[in-house]
Write a protein that holds these residues in place. Structure first.
Motif, PDB file in Angstrom:
ATOM      1  N   PHE A 135      62.657-166.062  24.489  1.00 39.99           N
ATOM      2  CA  PHE A 135      62.760-165.024  23.463  1.00 39.99           C
ATOM      3  C   PHE A 135      63.770-163.942  23.831  1.00 39.99           C
ATOM      4  O   PHE A 135      64.085-163.094  22.983  1.00 39.99           O
ATOM      5  N   ASN A 136      64.272-163.956  25.031  1.00 38.84           N
ATOM      6  CA  ASN A 136      65.272-162.964  25.439  1.00 38.84           C
ATOM      7  C   ASN A 136      66.688-163.512  25.415  1.00 38.84           C
ATOM      8  O   ASN A 136      67.631-162.798  25.783  1.00 38.84           O
ATOM      9  N   PHE A 184      59.186-157.132  21.392  1.00 40.39           N
ATOM     10  CA  PHE A 184      59.553-158.537  21.309  1.00 40.39           C
ATOM     11  C   PHE A 184      60.491-158.880  22.464  1.00 40.39           C
ATOM     12  O   PHE A 184      61.512-158.238  22.675  1.00 40.39           O
ATOM     13  N   GLY A 185      60.130-159.888  23.228  1.00 45.58           N
ATOM     14  CA  GLY A 185      60.887-160.266  24.414  1.00 45.58           C
ATOM     15  C   GLY A 185      60.327-159.679  25.692  1.00 45.58           C
ATOM     16  O   GLY A 185      60.845-159.976  26.780  1.00 45.58           O
ATOM     17  N   SER A 202      57.437-152.398  13.516  1.00 43.68           N
ATOM     18  CA  SER A 202      58.767-152.488  14.110  1.00 43.68           C
ATOM     19  C   SER A 202      58.682-153.379  15.338  1.00 43.68           C
ATOM     20  O   SER A 202      57.614-153.903  15.673  1.00 43.68           O
ATOM     21  N   GLU A 203      59.804-153.538  16.014  1.00 41.17           N
ATOM     22  CA  GLU A 203      59.788-154.345  17.232  1.00 41.17           C
ATOM     23  C   GLU A 203      58.997-153.667  18.344  1.00 41.17           C
ATOM     24  O   GLU A 203      58.698-154.300  19.359  1.00 41.17           O
ATOM     25  N   TRP A 217      63.139-165.026  14.535  1.00 41.01           N
ATOM     26  CA  TRP A 217      62.326-164.756  15.728  1.00 41.01           C
ATOM     27  C   TRP A 217      60.854-165.100  15.477  1.00 41.01           C
ATOM     28  O   TRP A 217      60.177-165.686  16.329  1.00 41.01           O
ATOM     29  N   GLN A 218      60.392-164.727  14.309  1.00 44.33           N
ATOM     30  CA  GLN A 218      58.987-164.996  14.006  1.00 44.33           C
ATOM     31  C   GLN A 218      58.717-166.488  13.910  1.00 44.33           C
ATOM     32  O   GLN A 218      57.663-166.972  14.341  1.00 44.33           O
TER      33      GLN A 218
END
Length: 614
Positions: free
Chosen positions: A461-462, A175-176, A237-238, A419-420
């Motif tokens: 997203f970061n 993610f990111g 997981s991420e 985040w989702q």
């Protein structure tokens, strides 16, 4: 017309009765205006006398200091004024300081103190251990794929060229890091159209290493050996699909552990069985204890283990060999995708069993022994804190919210949900291989086009916009996520310390030993700093300091303002009816009249005398 009234002597004047005066006035035909004026003044005198009688009786009998001096007739006027001023100042001081105490109570401040320094780790859950390959894609399986292995909704066959480019990008996507999709963006339109509808979760499960190839030998847990694939489960997981130990949010455990919370009276949930619930690939790594159990399950009978395990798992020991010990086979360089440039190894995440695995990953390279020591303090809050609104206490209990598909609230899981939601907000899809599965109508899974959309917002997203009052440090020029998840009112920290050494057995193996560093930790207690009992004691102390009052003084005020006031009013009403001008007053000496009647009649006679009537 001149009215002549003979003056009576002083003794007769003091004992004159109101009925005789009225009759005398009427007999001499005194103007009605003068009589009515005097009668109205008489009524006002009766009313004022009632209030003065109430106040006088209260001041003389109340236990509050200073009030009795105000109404005592043996005090000089300046003394009574002095005591009146002192009483006013005391009242102002009492109200002022009581208001400050009330404001302090309204703020609902909390204080955290050490309850014990010998809180045993046997009372808390052993941490979840999530193990991910550096590449979530086994390149040997990718090269062995055939177009028929990737069914598409349209019945067409996927392009293997485009599929390899896609899987190479997904191998280390987190993610990111959606910008790894740049290679997919550059592929030909023909190849892209052939993979645009591929189910990403299904293809990633097909090309990930199964449990039997990840772990070597047996797994050691609490001084016993276990089949690793019976205690490790497939975990999102991420980093994508991994394997986890003692996780309450794995694909298998989530549906059984949703009612379990950190502050429950029953601090565990029961794992009903270790059998395969269905034919889904998500559960393909779960096995039976024996073939006999499997046969029984096929016949429709119960497939439960003889002993159902309580989760999350716990251990009472500390140090090496008292927790989890595993041996992992590391894929060789030839088994990694060409895009992976790091040294072969694994990623390890240790954390709360209820929390979704993300952040705090540790890289362990091949040929290494890693001893992971875990420690962390526990914090809990008393029941009084629950009465404070969440906006003031800045934390939530596990039953005050939901996260991870109706799982109980946890701050870290709240962040994952946030985040989702942002992925759905900007691209109308969710990369379901990075998050817990939810309702597809609300969180539709991303296809390849969805991942390309996420790569356009990769900077967003970061960056997470902090919740702070220092606005001049964060001008929000850069767009980011704003989650603002409350902390946990009840929490257990899991901090790690890694000690590595060279593994002399094999350069393609990694040994992990996860254990508690000590047997005990510090337990903190958060409680209301100033509760309702403190409020009562403080206000009572202030009242006692200024007035010498107590609880009984408050009862006295209540008594005089209710019961005693009622009796005084009835007495006053009776006396008022006796003093009305049209009412006959019984032949009674003036000195024998009640106090209220005496004062009224005296004032009435003085009014008549000043008017010229004796």
């Amino acid at each position: 017309m001149v009215i002549v009234v003979r003056k009576s002597n002083a003794n007769i004047k003091g004992k004159l009765q109101s009925v005789r005066i009225i009759r005398l006035l009427r007999r001499n035909k005194v103007r009605n205006g003068i009589v009515n004026k005097i009668q109205n003044e008489l009524k006002e005198q009766i009313k004022e006398s009632f209030l003065s009688t109430v106040l006088e009786e209260f001041c003389r009998n109340c236990s509050l200091h200073g009030l009795a001096h105000i109404t005592r007739m043996d005090r000089r006027p300046y003394e009574r004024i002095l005591w009146l001023l002192l009483t006013v100042f005391a009242t102002i001081g009492t109200c002022r300081f009581s208001y400050d105490i009330w404001r302090k109570y309204q703020y609902k401040d909390t204080a955290t103190v050490v309850e014990t320094t010998q809180y045993e780790y046997a009372n808390v859950a052993f941490p979840s251990v999530t193990i991910c390959d550096v590449s979530r894609v086994d390149w040997k399986r990718v090269t062995a794929l055939k177009p028929s292995d990737i069914p598409l909704p349209s019945g067409e066959k996927a392009s293997m060229v485009g599929l390899k480019i896609l899987l190479e990008a997904l191998a280390d996507m987190t993610f990111g890091d959606f910008d790894v999709m740049d290679g997919v963006r550059k592929m030909s339109k023909k190849n892209f159209n052939e993979i645009r509808n591929v189910n990403l979760s299904d293809i990633l499960l097909k090309v990930m290493r199964p449990c039997t190839e990840v772990f070597l030998y047996k797994c050691w847990w609490r001084n016993q050996e276990f089949n690793c694939c019976e205690v490790f489960e497939v975990q999102k997981s991420e980093f994508g699909f991994c394997h986890s130990f003692n996780s309450d949010v794995s694909e298998y455990s989530l549906k059984y552990s949703w009612n379990y919370g950190l502050d429950d009276d029953q601090p565990y949930w029961v794992q009903p069985e270790a059998s395969v619930p269905d034919n889904s690939d998500l559960y393909k790594n779960l096995t039976f204890d024996s073939e006999e159990e499997k046969d029984d399950g096929e016949e429709g009978e119960s497939t439960d283990h003889v002993t159902k395990e309580l989760r999350p798992r716990r251990t009472a020991g500390a140090g090496p060999w008292t927790g989890l010990r595993v041996t992992i086979k590391v894929p060789t360089r030839a088994e990694l995708p060409p895009s992976i440039v790091t040294q072969p190894g694994i990623l390890v995440m240790v954390g709360n069993p209820q929390a979704f695995p993300s952040g705090g990953s540790m890289m362990v390279t091949s040929g290494t022994f890693a001893g992971i020591s875990v420690w962390g303090d526990a914090i809990y809050t008393t029941k009084r804190v629950r009465t404070i609104p969440p906006s003031l206490r800045k934390c939530l209990y596990s039953d005050e919210g939901h996260s991870l598909a109706n799982h109980r609230y946890l701050s870290k899981n709240c962040q994952q949900d946030c985040w989702q939601r942002y992925t759905v907000r900007f691209c109308n899809c969710s990369p379901d291989f990075l998050f817990v599965s939810k309702d597809h109508a609300e969180y539709p899974p991303c296809k390849v086009e969805g991942l390309l959309c996420l790569s356009l917002y990769n900077d967003l997203f970061n960056y997470e916009v902090p919740e702070t009052t220092q606005k001049h440090f964060y001008n929000h020029i850069q767009q980011g996520m704003s989650c603002n998840c409350f902390a946990d009112c009840v929490s257990q920290q899991y901090l790690t310390e890694v000690t590595t050494s060279q593994n002399v057995n094999s350069s393609n193996e990694i040994q992990l030993d996860v254990h508690f560093r000590s047997r005990t930790c510090i337990l903190y207690r958060s409680d209301v700093l100033f509760g309702w009992l403190d409020l009562i004691v403080s206000i009572g102390g202030i009242a006692g300091l200024f007035f010498g009052g107590s609880v009984l003084s408050g009862v006295e005020i209540l008594y005089f303002s209710t019961i005693r006031l009622f009796h005084i009013y009835n007495e006053w009403k009776l006396n008022r009816d006796l003093k009305e001008p049209e009412t006959k007053i019984p032949p009674k000496k003036l000195e024998q009249l009640p106090p209220v009647c005496f004062v009224v009649m005296k004032n009435y006679q003085q009014k008549l005398a000043r008017a010229g009537y004796d």
